[in-house]
Scaffold this motif. Structure first.
Motif, short mmCIF file in Angstrom:
data_model
loop_
_atom_site.label_atom_id
_atom_site.label_comp_id
_atom_site.label_asym_id
_atom_site.label_seq_id
_atom_site.Cartn_x
_atom_site.Cartn_y
_atom_site.Cartn_z
N HIS A 48 0.82 -1.28 0.02
CA HIS A 48 0.09 -0.03 0.00
C HIS A 48 0.73 1.20 -0.14
N LEU A 49 1.89 1.24 0.63
CA LEU A 49 2.89 2.14 0.64
C LEU A 49 3.68 2.53 -0.61
N ILE A 50 4.00 1.57 -1.36
CA ILE A 50 4.30 1.72 -2.83
C ILE A 50 3.30 2.11 -3.65
N LYS A 51 2.07 1.76 -3.42
CA LYS A 51 1.00 2.28 -4.37
C LYS A 51 0.85 3.68 -4.14
N GLN A 52 0.66 4.29 -2.90
CA GLN A 52 0.66 5.74 -2.49
C GLN A 52 1.74 6.31 -3.16
N HIS A 53 2.82 5.83 -3.11
CA HIS A 53 4.29 6.70 -3.68
C HIS A 53 4.45 6.60 -5.25
N ALA A 54 3.87 5.46 -5.66
CA ALA A 54 3.98 5.59 -7.20
C ALA A 54 2.58 6.30 -7.81
N TYR A 100 10.18 -6.38 0.86
CA TYR A 100 9.95 -5.36 0.02
C TYR A 100 10.01 -6.14 -1.47
N LYS A 101 10.58 -6.61 -1.84
CA LYS A 101 10.77 -7.49 -3.34
C LYS A 101 9.04 -8.26 -3.54
N SER A 102 8.86 -8.77 -2.31
CA SER A 102 7.35 -9.55 -2.46
C SER A 102 6.29 -8.46 -2.79
N ALA A 103 6.41 -7.33 -1.97
CA ALA A 103 5.46 -6.28 -1.86
C ALA A 103 5.55 -5.62 -3.37
N LEU A 104 6.59 -5.35 -3.83
CA LEU A 104 6.79 -4.66 -5.04
C LEU A 104 6.28 -5.70 -6.18
N ASP A 105 6.56 -7.05 -6.17
CA ASP A 105 5.62 -7.70 -7.04
C ASP A 105 4.12 -7.74 -7.24
N ALA A 106 3.64 -7.70 -5.72
CA ALA A 106 2.43 -7.47 -5.56
C ALA A 106 1.61 -6.02 -5.90
N ALA A 107 2.42 -5.03 -5.44
CA ALA A 107 1.92 -3.74 -6.11
C ALA A 107 2.21 -3.53 -7.49
N ALA A 108 2.61 -4.52 -8.17
CA ALA A 108 2.81 -4.08 -9.64
C ALA A 108 1.57 -4.57 -10.47
N MET A 124 9.99 3.60 -10.17
CA MET A 124 9.16 4.79 -10.06
C MET A 124 9.08 5.32 -8.87
N VAL A 125 9.67 4.51 -7.74
CA VAL A 125 9.45 4.89 -6.05
C VAL A 125 10.75 4.75 -5.55
N ASP A 126 10.88 5.41 -4.25
CA ASP A 126 12.20 5.46 -3.56
C ASP A 126 12.06 4.38 -2.65
N ARG A 127 12.72 3.30 -2.59
CA ARG A 127 12.56 2.03 -1.74
C ARG A 127 12.90 2.38 -0.35
N THR A 128 14.07 3.17 -0.12
CA THR A 128 14.38 3.51 1.09
C THR A 128 13.39 4.22 1.75
N ALA A 129 12.91 5.40 1.13
CA ALA A 129 11.82 6.24 1.74
C ALA A 129 10.45 5.37 2.33
N ILE A 130 10.18 4.38 1.36
CA ILE A 130 9.04 3.72 1.66
C ILE A 130 9.27 2.82 2.66
N ILE A 131 10.29 2.11 2.98
CA ILE A 131 10.76 1.44 4.15
C ILE A 131 11.07 2.32 5.50
N ASP A 132 11.55 3.50 5.22
CA ASP A 132 11.59 4.31 6.34
C ASP A 132 10.17 4.84 6.79
N GLN A 133 9.36 5.04 5.77
CA GLN A 133 7.92 5.34 6.12
C GLN A 133 7.13 4.24 6.89
N ALA A 134 7.66 2.92 6.45
CA ALA A 134 6.86 1.84 7.14
C ALA A 134 7.58 1.73 8.65
N MET A 135 8.81 1.89 8.94
CA MET A 135 9.24 1.95 10.11
C MET A 135 8.77 2.83 10.96
#
Length: 143
Positions: A48-54, A100-108, A124-135
Motif C-alpha cells: 500500500h505504501l508503494i502504491k501511494q508513492h507510485a 520489499y521485493k514480494s511487496a513490489l511484485d504484488a503492488a505491480a 518509479m518509487v524510492d525504496r528507502t523512503a518507503i521502508i523508512d515510512q513503514a518503520m
C-alpha cells in the motif's frame, strides 16, 4: 497440541531433560510463527505504501489497510507475558527490507491497474523512503 501431550508424558515420566528440549523447540516454533505473521503483514503494508508513492495518491481503503496492518505488526511483535518485543527495531527494518521485493511484485499487479511490471514500478518509487515510512508507522503511535 501433540507437543503439549508429549511434554506432559515426558514430565510425568520424569524425563526433565527431554521435556526441556521440547519446551525449547515449542518456543522456537512459536517465535517462527510470530515472525512469519510480521513478515506477511509487512508485505501488505509495503504494497500500500508503494502504491501511494507510485500513484501519488491514496484512498480511504488504502489508509485503513495501512492502519490495520501496522496495528497487527505491533500486536504480533509484542510479547504478552514477558515485556518487550520479538523483533528489535533493527530486525524489523531487516524484515521490511526482506519483504520489499514480494511487496513490489504484488503492488505491480495493483498500481496503475497493473500496467507496469515490478521492475518498472520499482524505478518509479524510492525504496528507502518507503521502508523508512513503514518503520516510522510501526514505531509510531497509530491508533
Amino acid at each position: 497440541m501433540e507437543e503439549l501431550l508429549e511434554l506432559k508424558q515426558l514430565l510425568l515420566g520424569g524425563n526433565i531433560q527431554s521435556a526441556l528440549l521440547l519446551v525449547e523447540e515449542m518456543t522456537e516454533m512459536s517465535k517462527d510463527d510470530k515472525l512469519n505473521k510480521i513478515f506477511s503483514f509487512s508485505v501488505i503494508l509495503l504494497v500500500h505504501l508503494i502504491k501511494q508513492h507510485a500513484e501519488k495518491r491514496s484512498t480511504k481503503s488504502w489508509d485503513t489497510t495501512i492502519r490495520n496492518v501496522v496495528r497487527q505488526i505491533k500486536r504480533s511483535n509484542k510479547r504478552r507475558k514477558a515485556s518487550g518485543n520479538y523483533l528489535s527495531s533493527a530486525e524489523l527494518l531487516e524484515t521490511l527490507a526482506d519483504a520489499y521485493k514480494s511487496a513490489l511484485d504484488a503492488a505491480a499487479l495493483e498500481a496503475f491497474e497493473g500496467q507496469y511490471d515490478a521492475e518498472k514500478l520499482g524505478s518509479m518509487v524510492d525504496r528507502t523512503a518507503i521502508i523508512d515510512q513503514a518503520m516510522s508507522l510501526i514505531l509510531g503511535n497509530v491508533e
